[in-house]
Design a protein around this motif. Structure first.
Motif, PDB file in Angstrom:
ATOM      1  N   PHE A 231       0.871  -1.168   0.000  1.00 37.10           N
ATOM      2  CA  PHE A 231       0.000   0.000   0.000  1.00 37.10           C
ATOM      3  C   PHE A 231       0.910   1.220   0.000  1.00 37.10           C
ATOM      4  CE2 PHE A 231      -2.595   3.253   2.066  1.00 37.10           C
ATOM      5  CZ  PHE A 231      -3.881   3.036   1.585  1.00 37.10           C
ATOM      6  N   TYR A 232       0.990   1.936  -1.128  1.00 37.08           N
ATOM      7  CA  TYR A 232       1.947   3.038  -1.199  1.00 37.08           C
ATOM      8  C   TYR A 232       1.454   4.176  -2.091  1.00 37.08           C
ATOM      9  CZ  TYR A 232       3.536   1.273  -5.805  1.00 37.08           C
ATOM     10  OH  TYR A 232       3.599   0.855  -7.107  1.00 37.08           O
ATOM     11  N   ASN A 233       2.011   5.364  -1.813  1.00 38.79           N
ATOM     12  CA  ASN A 233       1.708   6.588  -2.560  1.00 38.79           C
ATOM     13  C   ASN A 233       0.214   6.912  -2.574  1.00 38.79           C
ATOM     14  OD1 ASN A 233       4.395   6.876  -3.118  1.00 38.79           O
ATOM     15  ND2 ASN A 233       4.249   6.377  -5.290  1.00 38.79           N
ATOM     16  N   ASN A 234      -0.484   6.572  -1.507  1.00 41.05           N
ATOM     17  CA  ASN A 234      -1.900   6.891  -1.387  1.00 41.05           C
ATOM     18  C   ASN A 234      -2.095   8.101  -0.486  1.00 41.05           C
ATOM     19  OD1 ASN A 234      -3.126   4.387  -2.775  1.00 41.05           O
ATOM     20  ND2 ASN A 234      -1.755   3.481  -1.251  1.00 41.05           N
ATOM     21  N   TYR A 235      -3.218   8.765  -0.665  1.00 42.15           N
ATOM     22  CA  TYR A 235      -3.588   9.924   0.138  1.00 42.15           C
ATOM     23  C   TYR A 235      -4.864   9.565   0.891  1.00 42.15           C
ATOM     24  CZ  TYR A 235      -4.875  14.837   1.144  1.00 42.15           C
ATOM     25  OH  TYR A 235      -5.216  16.029   1.762  1.00 42.15           O
ATOM     26  N   VAL A 236      -4.786   9.535   2.224  1.00 42.18           N
ATOM     27  CA  VAL A 236      -5.909   9.124   3.068  1.00 42.18           C
ATOM     28  C   VAL A 236      -6.305  10.326   3.918  1.00 42.18           C
ATOM     29  CG1 VAL A 236      -6.703   7.489   4.808  1.00 42.18           C
ATOM     30  CG2 VAL A 236      -5.001   6.767   3.108  1.00 42.18           C
ATOM     31  N   HIS A 237      -7.560  10.753   3.804  1.00 44.63           N
ATOM     32  CA  HIS A 237      -7.945  11.990   4.485  1.00 44.63           C
ATOM     33  C   HIS A 237      -9.457  12.069   4.613  1.00 44.63           C
ATOM     34  CE1 HIS A 237      -9.109  14.238   0.667  1.00 44.63           C
ATOM     35  NE2 HIS A 237      -8.562  13.127   0.214  1.00 44.63           N
ATOM     36  N   GLY A 238      -9.926  13.145   5.242  1.00 41.34           N
ATOM     37  CA  GLY A 238     -11.352  13.391   5.365  1.00 41.34           C
ATOM     38  C   GLY A 238     -11.933  12.880   6.666  1.00 41.34           C
ATOM     39  N   THR A 239     -13.249  12.781   6.682  1.00 35.94           N
ATOM     40  CA  THR A 239     -14.003  12.354   7.855  1.00 35.94           C
ATOM     41  C   THR A 239     -14.111  10.833   7.881  1.00 35.94           C
ATOM     42  OG1 THR A 239     -15.249  14.412   7.955  1.00 35.94           O
ATOM     43  CG2 THR A 239     -16.294  12.489   8.919  1.00 35.94           C
ATOM     44  N   GLY A 240     -14.239  10.268   9.100  1.00 35.49           N
ATOM     45  CA  GLY A 240     -14.450   8.828   9.214  1.00 35.49           C
ATOM     46  C   GLY A 240     -13.262   8.112   9.827  1.00 35.49           C
ATOM     47  N   TYR A 241     -12.963   6.912   9.273  1.00 36.31           N
ATOM     48  CA  TYR A 241     -11.849   6.061   9.732  1.00 36.31           C
ATOM     49  C   TYR A 241     -12.045   5.648  11.193  1.00 36.31           C
ATOM     50  CZ  TYR A 241     -10.331   8.073   5.398  1.00 36.31           C
ATOM     51  OH  TYR A 241     -10.307   8.491   4.092  1.00 36.31           O
ATOM     52  N   LEU A 242     -13.178   5.019  11.430  1.00 34.00           N
ATOM     53  CA  LEU A 242     -13.504   4.498  12.754  1.00 34.00           C
ATOM     54  C   LEU A 242     -12.371   3.644  13.305  1.00 34.00           C
ATOM     55  CD1 LEU A 242     -15.842   3.900  14.918  1.00 34.00           C
ATOM     56  CD2 LEU A 242     -16.192   1.793  13.616  1.00 34.00           C
ATOM     57  N   VAL A 243     -11.853   2.733  12.483  1.00 30.56           N
ATOM     58  CA  VAL A 243     -10.763   1.847  12.901  1.00 30.56           C
ATOM     59  C   VAL A 243      -9.423   2.424  12.491  1.00 30.56           C
ATOM     60  CG1 VAL A 243      -9.786  -0.466  12.682  1.00 30.56           C
ATOM     61  CG2 VAL A 243     -12.267  -0.166  12.814  1.00 30.56           C
ATOM     62  N   GLY A 244      -9.287   2.889  11.258  1.00 26.15           N
ATOM     63  CA  GLY A 244      -8.027   3.464  10.826  1.00 26.15           C
ATOM     64  C   GLY A 244      -7.984   3.695   9.336  1.00 26.15           C
ATOM     65  N   GLY A 245      -6.929   4.390   8.913  1.00 30.84           N
ATOM     66  CA  GLY A 245      -6.722   4.579   7.490  1.00 30.84           C
ATOM     67  C   GLY A 245      -6.435   3.261   6.802  1.00 30.84           C
ATOM     68  N   VAL A 246      -5.526   2.481   7.402  1.00 28.08           N
ATOM     69  CA  VAL A 246      -5.229   1.117   6.945  1.00 28.08           C
ATOM     70  C   VAL A 246      -5.351   0.195   8.159  1.00 28.08           C
ATOM     71  CG1 VAL A 246      -3.464  -0.437   6.038  1.00 28.08           C
ATOM     72  CG2 VAL A 246      -3.702   1.868   5.081  1.00 28.08           C
TER      73      VAL A 246
END
Length: 420
Positions: A231-246
């Motif tokens: 999992f690389y060069n991704n952009y994780v953002h915004g609202t949510g992610y109850l558990v996590g980005g990954v």
């Protein structure tokens, strides 16, 4: 990752046994006109009646072209620019993914597949109907914006299963240059949970790169029963992610979750907040969550089926990396920047930028986690690096501003760190 949050996962997968034929699509023929715009390696959804105007239901056209591609050994279904509206239904998922059939759009800024609004507890958008399609392998998903329209759906409080893509068994899967936004479940989910026998279903050799994950309720990407993923060069953002980005998570002793490499991503949680279901609303969230909870290891003794992960060179704003009960993990060269928030009463997150912990406190054989050469700048109390209940660990060469390292002598050693 909490038991009460995840207790429904197994039920969702078991529901599939009651719907074994609802997504079957008969073999299709193609007209002379369609042949003119198709090739031996690619066929367009618009040749099969998809409109892409954002209002017409394109569900059946997409199912039909995918079935045609598989029957005729055509590798790729192509989505020209447009918004493909999905009004179809299903108990587990709407559009079944097919072995060897890739989905490629003109580009995520001009090509969107959007779930229709007004649903209650909607299912996955694309999924593997494993009773009909035992493996989904040799597949590329590229150049598409997948939109779950979360703001215009309604859900039970505990519901978190509307995924963009869900693959339970297969190998050689590449997901790139897509956008995943506004889903109640995961952007992408690989593997299965609570298997009755070891690795009954497992996903191998997955690459997820150069994608935009925006406002996903549960996780941007989940890896369970997975061996060898990147999992690389991704952009994780915004609202949510109850558990996590990954989320890299093992659920039972009959599963393997090994060799997941997460690197060179940006996790920016400054532009949104975690869901209220965590207890209260804060921005601070897990960027990468690694865990094995539930019943844990046989005889509380670690085995080799959860670990071997590398979490390297990520940039994380207002977030953390944690590791519970996996072994042989490296967390190296990451950069953290966080400001203080009150986390009292908030679940699914802790203060340390890096936390390595024995979840139940009585597991033995938890070894070899290295947290080296990370750069942590924080005003979060106890926002540094913390180890608990492991052995043969190390924290070397880190630079911490506003934080310290908690490394009990029995856990390992901390050397050559710079504390400001």
């Amino acid at each position: 990752m909490k038991n009460t949050i995840y207790s429904l996962i197994a039920l969702v997968f078991l529901m599939t046994s009651c719907t074994k034929n609802e997504h079957a699509v008969p073999p299709q023929t193609i007209s002379k006109k369609q042949k003119l715009s198709s090739t031996n390696t690619q066929v367009s959804v618009k040749d099969f009646g998809a409109v892409g105007d954002g209002t017409t239901d394109d569900t059946q056209a997409i199912k039909t072209v995918m079935a045609y591609a598989k029957t005729n050994n055509i590798q790729t279904v192509y989505f020209p620019s447009g918004t493909y509206y999905i009004k179809g239904t299903g108990s587990v998922g709407i559009i079944p993914l097919l072995n060897g059939v890739s989905l490629v759009g003109e580009g995520r800024d001009v090509c969107k597949i959007k779930l229709s609004s007004g649903r209650f507890n909607p299912p996955a958008l694309f999924f593997q109907a494993w009773w009909d399609e035992p493996a989904v392998s040799n597949v590329t998903i590229s150049g598409i914006d997948f939109d779950g329209d979360i703001a215009h759906q309604t859900y039970m409080d505990t519901f978190q299963y509307c995924h963009a893509l869900s693959i339970n068994n297969g190998e050689n899967i590449n997901v790139n240059n897509c956008r995943f936004e506004n889903f109640r479940g995961d952007g992408v989910l690989f593997g299965d949970v609570n298997e009755p026998s070891l690795n009954l279903r497992i996903v191998k050799h997955v690459v997820v790169h150069d994608n935009d994950f925006k406002s996903i309720y549960r996780e941007g990407a989940m890896f369970c029963t997975t061996n060898s993923a990147e999992f690389y060069n991704n952009y994780v953002h915004g609202t949510g992610y109850l558990v996590g980005g990954v989320d890299i998570e093992r659920h039972s002793v009959h599963e393997q979750v090994t060799n997941v490499y997460v690197h060179n991503n940006i996790f920016d949680f400054r532009d949104g907040t975690g869901p209220i279901e965590r207890g209260k609303i804060v921005k601070y969230r897990r960027a990468v969550a690694i865990g094995f909870f539930y019943d844990g290891y046989t005889n509380n003794t670690a085995d080799t089926l959860s670990g071997g992960h590398k979490i390297d060179n990520n940039t994380i704003y207002q977030g953390q990396i944690d590791c519970y009960n996996h072994i042989n993990v490296s967390i190296i060269g990451n950069t953290f920047s966080s400001t203080n928030e009150d986390l009292s009463g908030v679940t699914h997150v802790t203060a340390p930028a890096i936390l390595v912990s024995n979840f139940k406190g009585n597991e033995i054989g938890l070894i070899n986690v290295h947290a080296d050469n990370n750069n942590i700048t924080t005003t979060m109390p106890n926002g540094g690096i913390s180890f608990k209940g492991y052995t043969n660990c190390q924290a070397n060469g880190n630079t911490l501003t506003g934080a310290t390292i908690n490394m009990p002598a029995q856990d390992g050693i901390a050397l050559n760190n710079t504390i400001h």
